[in-house]
Design a protein around this motif. Structure first.
Motif, mmCIF file in Angstrom:
data_model
loop_
_atom_site.group_PDB
_atom_site.id
_atom_site.type_symbol
_atom_site.label_atom_id
_atom_site.label_comp_id
_atom_site.label_asym_id
_atom_site.label_seq_id
_atom_site.Cartn_x
_atom_site.Cartn_y
_atom_site.Cartn_z
ATOM 1 N N LEU A 20 27.481 -1.027 -15.495
ATOM 2 C CA LEU A 20 26.104 -0.972 -15.001
ATOM 3 C C LEU A 20 25.986 0.012 -13.839
ATOM 4 O O LEU A 20 25.049 0.820 -13.780
ATOM 5 C CB LEU A 20 25.669 -2.371 -14.562
ATOM 6 C CG LEU A 20 24.203 -2.536 -14.159
ATOM 7 C CD1 LEU A 20 23.275 -2.225 -15.332
ATOM 8 C CD2 LEU A 20 23.953 -3.947 -13.636
ATOM 9 N N VAL A 21 26.965 -0.025 -12.938
ATOM 10 C CA VAL A 21 26.963 0.901 -11.795
ATOM 11 C C VAL A 21 27.115 2.348 -12.281
ATOM 12 O O VAL A 21 26.442 3.260 -11.783
ATOM 13 C CB VAL A 21 28.094 0.544 -10.799
ATOM 14 C CG1 VAL A 21 28.249 1.627 -9.735
ATOM 15 C CG2 VAL A 21 27.815 -0.800 -10.142
ATOM 16 N N GLU A 22 27.976 2.563 -13.255
ATOM 17 C CA GLU A 22 28.195 3.912 -13.779
ATOM 18 C C GLU A 22 26.924 4.479 -14.411
ATOM 19 O O GLU A 22 26.562 5.644 -14.176
ATOM 20 C CB GLU A 22 29.322 3.880 -14.812
ATOM 21 C CG GLU A 22 29.732 5.247 -15.323
ATOM 22 C CD GLU A 22 30.967 5.167 -16.213
ATOM 23 O OE1 GLU A 22 32.074 5.417 -15.718
ATOM 24 O OE2 GLU A 22 30.818 4.837 -17.404
ATOM 25 N N CYS A 23 26.243 3.654 -15.219
ATOM 26 C CA CYS A 23 24.984 4.113 -15.830
ATOM 27 C C CYS A 23 23.891 4.297 -14.778
ATOM 28 O O CYS A 23 23.091 5.231 -14.856
ATOM 29 C CB CYS A 23 24.522 3.120 -16.893
ATOM 30 S SG CYS A 23 25.543 3.105 -18.383
ATOM 31 N N LEU A 24 23.878 3.415 -13.780
ATOM 32 C CA LEU A 24 22.829 3.434 -12.764
ATOM 33 C C LEU A 24 22.958 4.597 -11.791
ATOM 34 O O LEU A 24 21.956 5.149 -11.328
ATOM 35 C CB LEU A 24 22.841 2.106 -12.000
ATOM 36 C CG LEU A 24 21.770 1.880 -10.936
ATOM 37 C CD1 LEU A 24 20.384 1.921 -11.554
ATOM 38 C CD2 LEU A 24 21.994 0.542 -10.237
ATOM 39 N N CYS A 25 24.176 4.978 -11.485
ATOM 40 C CA CYS A 25 24.401 5.983 -10.434
ATOM 41 C C CYS A 25 24.744 7.374 -10.947
ATOM 42 O O CYS A 25 24.745 8.328 -10.161
ATOM 43 C CB CYS A 25 25.514 5.502 -9.499
ATOM 44 S SG CYS A 25 25.127 3.988 -8.622
ATOM 45 N N PHE A 26 25.063 7.509 -12.230
ATOM 46 C CA PHE A 26 25.543 8.809 -12.690
ATOM 47 C C PHE A 26 24.929 9.291 -14.015
ATOM 48 O O PHE A 26 24.521 10.451 -14.126
ATOM 49 C CB PHE A 26 27.069 8.773 -12.870
ATOM 50 C CG PHE A 26 27.820 8.460 -11.612
ATOM 51 C CD1 PHE A 26 28.117 9.451 -10.690
ATOM 52 C CD2 PHE A 26 28.226 7.160 -11.333
ATOM 53 C CE1 PHE A 26 28.805 9.174 -9.522
ATOM 54 C CE2 PHE A 26 28.912 6.858 -10.164
ATOM 55 C CZ PHE A 26 29.201 7.861 -9.254
ATOM 56 N N ALA A 27 24.867 8.414 -15.035
ATOM 57 C CA ALA A 27 24.705 8.867 -16.420
ATOM 58 C C ALA A 27 23.450 9.691 -16.686
ATOM 59 O O ALA A 27 23.499 10.727 -17.342
ATOM 60 C CB ALA A 27 24.762 7.666 -17.373
ATOM 61 N N GLY A 28 22.294 9.237 -16.204
ATOM 62 C CA GLY A 28 21.037 9.920 -16.546
ATOM 63 C C GLY A 28 20.464 10.746 -15.415
ATOM 64 O O GLY A 28 19.244 10.957 -15.355
ATOM 65 N N ALA A 29 21.322 11.242 -14.534
ATOM 66 C CA ALA A 29 20.850 11.961 -13.348
ATOM 67 C C ALA A 29 19.966 13.151 -13.683
ATOM 68 O O ALA A 29 19.034 13.480 -12.940
ATOM 69 C CB ALA A 29 22.054 12.429 -12.517
ATOM 70 N N VAL A 30 20.213 13.791 -14.816
ATOM 71 C CA VAL A 30 19.484 15.008 -15.182
ATOM 72 C C VAL A 30 17.979 14.769 -15.297
ATOM 73 O O VAL A 30 17.176 15.684 -15.097
ATOM 74 C CB VAL A 30 20.054 15.589 -16.496
ATOM 75 C CG1 VAL A 30 19.710 14.719 -17.687
ATOM 76 C CG2 VAL A 30 19.562 17.006 -16.721
ATOM 77 N N PHE A 31 17.573 13.502 -15.550
ATOM 78 C CA PHE A 31 16.146 13.218 -15.698
ATOM 79 C C PHE A 31 15.445 13.011 -14.352
ATOM 80 O O PHE A 31 14.247 12.738 -14.313
ATOM 81 C CB PHE A 31 15.947 12.024 -16.627
ATOM 82 C CG PHE A 31 16.359 12.335 -18.034
ATOM 83 C CD1 PHE A 31 15.573 13.144 -18.834
ATOM 84 C CD2 PHE A 31 17.562 11.873 -18.547
ATOM 85 C CE1 PHE A 31 15.959 13.470 -20.126
ATOM 86 C CE2 PHE A 31 17.962 12.187 -19.832
ATOM 87 C CZ PHE A 31 17.157 12.995 -20.628
ATOM 88 N N GLY A 32 16.199 13.173 -13.266
ATOM 89 C CA GLY A 32 15.587 13.242 -11.941
ATOM 90 C C GLY A 32 15.267 14.682 -11.577
ATOM 91 O O GLY A 32 15.195 15.046 -10.393
ATOM 92 N N TRP A 33 15.078 15.496 -12.599
ATOM 93 C CA TRP A 33 14.893 16.940 -12.477
ATOM 94 C C TRP A 33 13.792 17.307 -11.472
ATOM 95 O O TRP A 33 13.914 18.265 -10.716
ATOM 96 C CB TRP A 33 14.585 17.515 -13.847
ATOM 97 C CG TRP A 33 14.273 18.981 -13.885
ATOM 98 C CD1 TRP A 33 13.113 19.565 -14.289
ATOM 99 C CD2 TRP A 33 15.146 20.062 -13.524
ATOM 100 N NE1 TRP A 33 13.202 20.930 -14.204
ATOM 101 C CE2 TRP A 33 14.441 21.265 -13.738
ATOM 102 C CE3 TRP A 33 16.453 20.133 -13.045
ATOM 103 C CZ2 TRP A 33 14.989 22.514 -13.481
ATOM 104 C CZ3 TRP A 33 17.001 21.381 -12.794
ATOM 105 C CH2 TRP A 33 16.275 22.553 -13.010
ATOM 106 N N ALA A 34 12.688 16.534 -11.443
ATOM 107 C CA ALA A 34 11.562 16.867 -10.558
ATOM 108 C C ALA A 34 12.008 16.894 -9.091
ATOM 109 O O ALA A 34 11.556 17.744 -8.317
ATOM 110 C CB ALA A 34 10.425 15.868 -10.756
ATOM 111 N N SER A 35 12.888 15.969 -8.702
ATOM 112 C CA SER A 35 13.392 15.948 -7.318
ATOM 113 C C SER A 35 14.308 17.130 -7.056
ATOM 114 O O SER A 35 14.268 17.736 -5.977
ATOM 115 C CB SER A 35 14.144 14.641 -7.055
ATOM 116 O OG SER A 35 13.288 13.529 -7.170
#
Length: 484
Positions: A20-35
């Motif tokens: 859960l921590v791995e998915c929460l902190c790393f996996a989908g980071a690319v979709f924070g593109w706007a930031s």
């Protein structure tokens, strides 16, 4: 001293929590593109694309539409790779197992973070391979973690949707980097730190995950990962009761494929697969276009006021954190029948399909409402749009993975998940011509494109209707056979 069952429960709990921590902190980071775009603009990436332009009143302004177009192209390619590379990733995972798939994912993710960290305005072009590597590595993290749901049979769909929600929420990682950047930390130091975190991923790969796969249904006494010696009590118990071997390698010798009702080719040709692909592709295109054009949309609605743009970008990124809270609702909807007696003659798969109808319908409804709100050019309304977007996105991806797991044989999960994500990537590429249409002929006004996508979203209701009619047909046939 804890017994074998206690140690198994502890290991499974650690596997779940760390996943859960791995998915929460790393996996989908690319979709924070706007930031991340906000930081990249501040640091001058693609600034050579900005040109001086003369307005109607003869005033000189800086036109950065070319810069926005480059950023949109980076995200388009990264989101395409995120989906398209799921296909080879699925085959890699199914044929070579968890360890190999995760090692490839860790290498790609580390490479991506290092490329962003050592890029600069003069090397803006590095963003293209960097974001694509981050996306490909992240999807391998998610794919290898979703099997953890098999350890918790009665809550399998809930775990799968929870991990997908955590994947969505990890887009807030770039918000954290944005805030650190505003506090004085460099982009390089943030991404080098992310690279160093790959050590944690490696430790988890070898100690808390199987070398091959986690089977479903789960054999009694099933263990996995590297251990410091074996439990004597557990071994004796296995000899005494002649249970299935505990090691995951031996468990996989009795692969579930022998129980598969359909071949892989039959699954691909099925009506459920085609409609699931249509359902996912349409809504995914709507989300990708929204994320990819969020920055220029806010620039337009705020008349280019940087503080206002920053505030709304932060609000969007914060709402992404709620994905991990929203996604389990979908899993609970799909698991609501677990533990209850089934009607006479009804298979477990049929019960699961019947439970999925409400999930599919709600996801389609959310998408239409979200798309309507995104189409209205009102700045305060965008707060509601952000909430609807994260709710729908968490339902979409979690529901997609959960539906594949219940509608098709588990031995084909990795391949089917990969194929459906790869094919949906083909439609997601349309976001770039849509952006070019808005930026060119429509003079920056996305209203007509948004209305078209909202109408397009109505097609997604075909899928839940089809599943509902299928379940009703099965129930009718069962009733006829019982009466005769």
């Amino acid at each position: 001293m804890p017994g074998p069952c206690d140690r198994l429960s502890l290991r499974r709990g650690l596997t779940f929590a760390t996943g859960l921590v791995e998915c929460l902190c790393f996996a989908g980071a690319v979709f924070g593109w706007a930031s991340l775009v906000f930081i990249l603009k501040t640091d001058g990436y693609f600034s050579s694309r900005c040109v001086n332009a003369t307005e109607f009143n003869a005033t000189q302004v800086l036109d950065c539409s070319g810069q926005d177009e480059q950023f949109s192209l980076v995200f388009t390619i990264a989101s395409f790779m995120n989906n398209f590379l799921t296909l080879p990733s699925g085959f890699l995972f199914d044929h070579f197992g968890t360890t190999v798939a995760r090692l490839v994912g860790i290498c790609l993710y580390t490479l991506g973070t290092l490329m962003v960290g050592f890029s600069n305005a003069a090397l803006s072009i590095m963003l293209f391979p960097a974001l694509s590597s981050l996306a490909a590595g992240g999807i391998l993290f998610l794919m290898t973690n979703m099997q953890v749901g098999n350890l918790f049979g009665s809550r399998r769909s809930t775990i799968i949707t929870l991990y997908n929600g955590a994947f969505d929420s990890s887009s807030a990682l770039f918000l954290v980097i944005k805030l650190l950047h505003e506090a004085g930390f460099s982009l390089r130091s943030c991404f080098v730190f992310l690279s160093a975190c790959s050590v944690i991923h490696l430790l988890r790969t070898f100690f808390l995950l199987p070398r091959r796969h986690i089977p479903y249904p789960l054999p009694d006494g099933y263990t996995y990962g590297i251990t410091c010696g074996k439990s004597k009590t557990l071994s004796l118990e296995h000899k005494r009761t002649n249970l299935q071997p505990a090691s995951e390698e031996m468990a996989l010798n009795k692969d579930l494929a022998v129980k598969a009702e359909k071949s892989f080719a039959e699954c691909l040709k099925s009506r459920f697969f085609v409609l699931q692909l249509l359902w996912l592709s349409i809504m995914q295109l709507r989300h990708y276009l929204f994320i990819g054009t969020l920055n220029p949309m806010l620039q337009r609605l705020t008349a280019g006021e940087p503080s206002l743009v920053s505030r709304y970008i932060n609000a969007f990124a914060i709402t992404q954190l709620c994905g991990v809270l929203c996604a389990p609702w979908n899993g609970l909807i799909m698991d609501r029948h677990k533990g209850k007696p089934r009607p006479t003659g009804e298979s477990e798969q049929e019960t699961d399909l019947r439970a999925s109808v409400l999930s599919l319908f709600l996801t389609s409804l959310q998408c239409v409402v979200f798309s309507l709100c995104a189409s209205i050019p009102s700045l305060p309304l965008q707060y509601l749009t952000f909430v609807l977007q994260v709710l729908n996105r968490s339902f979409l991806y979690g529901g997609n993975a959960a539906f594949i797991s219940v509608a098709f044989p588990s031995c084909h999960f990795g391949k089917l998940y990969g194929v459906i994500m790869a094919l949906s990537a083909a439609l997601s590429v349309l976001q770039y011509p849509c952006f070019a249409l808005v930026n060119g002929p429509l003079d920056g006004n996305p209203l007509y494109v948004n209305i078209a996508l909202t109408l397009f979203s109505l097609l997604t209701f075909i899928h839940p209707l089809s599943v509902f009619l299928h379940c009703r047909s099965l129930a009718s046939r069962r009733a006829l056979s019982t009466s005769s």
